[in-house]
Design a protein around this motif. Structure first.
Motif, PDB file in Angstrom:
ATOM      1  N   LEU A 264       1.215  -1.420  -0.421  1.00 26.70           N
ATOM      2  CA  LEU A 264       0.317  -0.149  -0.079  1.00 26.70           C
ATOM      3  C   LEU A 264       0.584   1.071   0.099  1.00 26.70           C
ATOM      4  O   LEU A 264       0.347   2.359  -0.683  1.00 26.70           O
ATOM      5  N   ASN A 265       1.991   1.594   0.306  1.00 25.67           N
ATOM      6  CA  ASN A 265       2.910   2.216   1.136  1.00 25.67           C
ATOM      7  C   ASN A 265       3.675   2.585  -0.710  1.00 25.67           C
ATOM      8  O   ASN A 265       3.308   4.137  -0.311  1.00 25.67           O
ATOM      9  N   ALA A 266       3.824   1.408  -1.164  1.00 28.21           N
ATOM     10  CA  ALA A 266       4.550   1.552  -2.492  1.00 28.21           C
ATOM     11  C   ALA A 266       3.744   2.238  -3.886  1.00 28.21           C
ATOM     12  O   ALA A 266       4.094   2.917  -4.572  1.00 28.21           O
ATOM     13  N   GLY A 267       2.559   1.066  -3.772  1.00 27.43           N
ATOM     14  CA  GLY A 267       1.357   2.430  -4.506  1.00 27.43           C
ATOM     15  C   GLY A 267       1.041   3.371  -3.839  1.00 27.43           C
ATOM     16  O   GLY A 267       0.767   3.795  -5.270  1.00 27.43           O
ATOM     17  N   ALA A 268       0.781   3.478  -3.320  1.00 28.37           N
ATOM     18  CA  ALA A 268       0.768   5.237  -2.603  1.00 28.37           C
ATOM     19  C   ALA A 268       1.690   6.115  -3.305  1.00 28.37           C
ATOM     20  O   ALA A 268       1.047   7.261  -4.216  1.00 28.37           O
ATOM     21  N   ARG A 269       2.808   5.817  -2.824  1.00 26.37           N
ATOM     22  CA  ARG A 269       4.217   6.791  -3.416  1.00 26.37           C
ATOM     23  C   ARG A 269       4.096   7.118  -5.135  1.00 26.37           C
ATOM     24  O   ARG A 269       4.539   7.787  -5.559  1.00 26.37           O
ATOM     25  N   LEU A 270       3.738   5.461  -5.933  1.00 32.55           N
ATOM     26  CA  LEU A 270       4.404   5.901  -7.121  1.00 32.55           C
ATOM     27  C   LEU A 270       2.604   5.559  -7.856  1.00 32.55           C
ATOM     28  O   LEU A 270       2.832   6.181  -9.381  1.00 32.55           O
ATOM     29  N   GLY A 271       1.638   6.210  -7.265  1.00 35.95           N
ATOM     30  CA  GLY A 271       0.421   6.609  -8.040  1.00 35.95           C
ATOM     31  C   GLY A 271      -0.146   5.159  -8.218  1.00 35.95           C
ATOM     32  O   GLY A 271      -1.355   5.262  -9.629  1.00 35.95           O
ATOM     33  N   ILE A 272       0.164   4.023  -8.010  1.00 37.73           N
ATOM     34  CA  ILE A 272      -0.832   2.380  -8.775  1.00 37.73           C
ATOM     35  C   ILE A 272      -1.891   2.221  -7.422  1.00 37.73           C
ATOM     36  O   ILE A 272      -1.762   2.263  -6.467  1.00 37.73           O
ATOM     37  N   PRO A 273      -3.124   2.479  -8.170  1.00 33.00           N
ATOM     38  CA  PRO A 273      -4.547   1.951  -7.043  1.00 33.00           C
ATOM     39  C   PRO A 273      -4.144   0.370  -6.849  1.00 33.00           C
ATOM     40  O   PRO A 273      -3.872  -0.142  -7.545  1.00 33.00           O
ATOM     41  N   THR A 274      -4.164   0.068  -5.101  1.00 34.42           N
ATOM     42  CA  THR A 274      -4.724  -0.818  -4.759  1.00 34.42           C
ATOM     43  C   THR A 274      -5.385  -1.076  -3.797  1.00 34.42           C
ATOM     44  O   THR A 274      -5.565  -1.035  -2.881  1.00 34.42           O
ATOM     45  N   PRO A 275      -6.420  -0.640  -4.077  1.00 33.46           N
ATOM     46  CA  PRO A 275      -8.605  -0.454  -3.874  1.00 33.46           C
ATOM     47  C   PRO A 275      -8.337  -2.449  -3.471  1.00 33.46           C
ATOM     48  O   PRO A 275      -8.569  -2.514  -2.076  1.00 33.46           O
ATOM     49  N   ALA A 276      -8.328  -3.215  -3.618  1.00 38.35           N
ATOM     50  CA  ALA A 276      -8.477  -4.702  -3.540  1.00 38.35           C
ATOM     51  C   ALA A 276      -7.716  -5.141  -1.586  1.00 38.35           C
ATOM     52  O   ALA A 276      -8.111  -5.309  -1.425  1.00 38.35           O
ATOM     53  N   THR A 277      -6.600  -4.487  -2.350  1.00 38.25           N
ATOM     54  CA  THR A 277      -5.188  -4.974  -1.584  1.00 38.25           C
ATOM     55  C   THR A 277      -5.644  -3.736  -0.207  1.00 38.25           C
ATOM     56  O   THR A 277      -5.686  -4.947   1.083  1.00 38.25           O
ATOM     57  N   ALA A 278      -6.111  -3.081   0.232  1.00 40.81           N
ATOM     58  CA  ALA A 278      -6.006  -1.997   1.095  1.00 40.81           C
ATOM     59  C   ALA A 278      -7.655  -2.401   1.607  1.00 40.81           C
ATOM     60  O   ALA A 278      -8.149  -2.872   3.084  1.00 40.81           O
ATOM     61  N   ARG A 279      -8.480  -3.269   0.476  1.00 39.28           N
ATOM     62  CA  ARG A 279      -9.657  -3.525   0.984  1.00 39.28           C
ATOM     63  C   ARG A 279      -9.313  -4.725   2.313  1.00 39.28           C
ATOM     64  O   ARG A 279      -9.973  -5.179   3.627  1.00 39.28           O
ATOM     65  N   VAL A 280      -8.437  -5.877   1.697  1.00 39.95           N
ATOM     66  CA  VAL A 280      -8.597  -7.139   2.417  1.00 39.95           C
ATOM     67  C   VAL A 280      -7.766  -6.695   3.951  1.00 39.95           C
ATOM     68  O   VAL A 280      -7.253  -7.118   5.031  1.00 39.95           O
TER      69      VAL A 280
END
Length: 288
Positions: A264-280
């Motif tokens: 999640l941290n890397a996705g936020a930093r790079l602008g890559i959406p990670t909604p399923a990972t965040a939900r789990v």
């Protein structure tokens, strides 16, 4: 002969320390007072399908005070902060963390500015069944390393019998591991079941998390193919449980921030959406 410190004498740290001692190196374990006392009394006793059975002395201390050429950090991410308090900030040797996730590299470099922090990943099935008693049940023990100081790790651990590979890219090494580990750990724990059941009951989540983690991994320099990760997950024996699931079943803290949080941290930093990972991750937060 070299001086080596092992922070975290569990399944991995105990196996590495035992093999290094058997190879003739001076090894000291850094552990909590009760564990240190038992190691000093019992030594390190290893039962290994790869290396055989052996027992060696296991001198242990509550805090590292002597120089070491190599310090292996093999704790759970959930106990890392406490463990690092036992190592002086002035440590100036090679520091090898064998931890899940990626964010610990920045933490270690900030905390030990004089050390050479080497990225590491180990492939092994090894468990501490009691203080000073290690069960190594896999016929393999491969270690990948990258970064300045990798030559020291390869010399010491390779010389002790481990299969050590020096890789070119730290980021690729860490994200290659996390691309498989994160979906496996998160989905089995969310399903409260082994991978076979999790593949059936949480298939959509598994597919989405694999795709998101693979996208973040690629942005960090890997060639991760989500189809290949899914294929590996499909081939894992149905009864396999992730270490995160075992921690949840035992009521132990989860490495949720190290594994899911890193994505999640890397996705936020790079602008890559990670909604399923965040939900789990949010679903598992009450267990952590």
């Amino acid at each position: 002969m070299s001086n080596v410190a092992i922070v975290g004498p569990g399944g991995v740290g105990g196996l590495l320390g035992g093999m290094l001692t058997r190879a003739g190196h001076d090894v000291v374990y850094v552990a909590r007072p009760e564990t240190a006392a038992l190691l000093n009394e019992r030594g390190m006793n290893v039962h290994s399908v790869q290396f055989g059975d052996f027992s060696v002395p296991a001198p242990a201390v509550e805090a590292l005070s002597s120089p070491a050429e190599l310090c292996v950090v093999a704790t759970k991410a959930t106990t890392l902060s406490e463990a690092l308090d036992r190592v002086p900030p002035s440590f100036g040797g090679v520091l090898l963390p064998l931890l899940n996730g990626v964010d610990h590299m920045e933490t270690l470099r900030a905390r030990f500015p004089s050390a050479r922090v080497v990225a590491g990943s180990i492939r092994v099935e090894s468990t501490r069944v009691a203080a000073g008693r290690i069960e190594h049940t896999s016929p393999f023990s491969g270690i990948d390393v990258a970064g300045d100081g990798s030559d020291v790790v390869a010399r010491l651990l390779g010389g002790a019998g481990f299969d050590v590979t020096v890789r070119d890219s730290e980021a690729s090494l860490l994200w290659d591991k996390l691309a498989l580990l994160a979906p496996l750990a998160l989905i089995t724990t969310a399903a409260r079941a082994s991978i076979g059941t999790a593949r059936e009951t949480r298939r959509d989540d598994m597919t989405q998390v694999v795709a998101e983690v693979a996208a973040v991994a690629r942005a960090n320099g890997t060639q991760t193919d989500p189809a290949a990760i899914l294929s590996i997950l499909e081939q894992i024996p149905a009864t396999m449980k992730s270490s995160m699931l075992r921690d949840a079943e035992a009521g132990r803290p989860l490495e949720l921030d190290a594994i899911g949080g890193s994505v999640l941290n890397a996705g936020a930093r790079l602008g890559i959406p990670t909604p399923a990972t965040a939900r789990v991750v949010d679903e598992l937060r009450p267990l952590s």
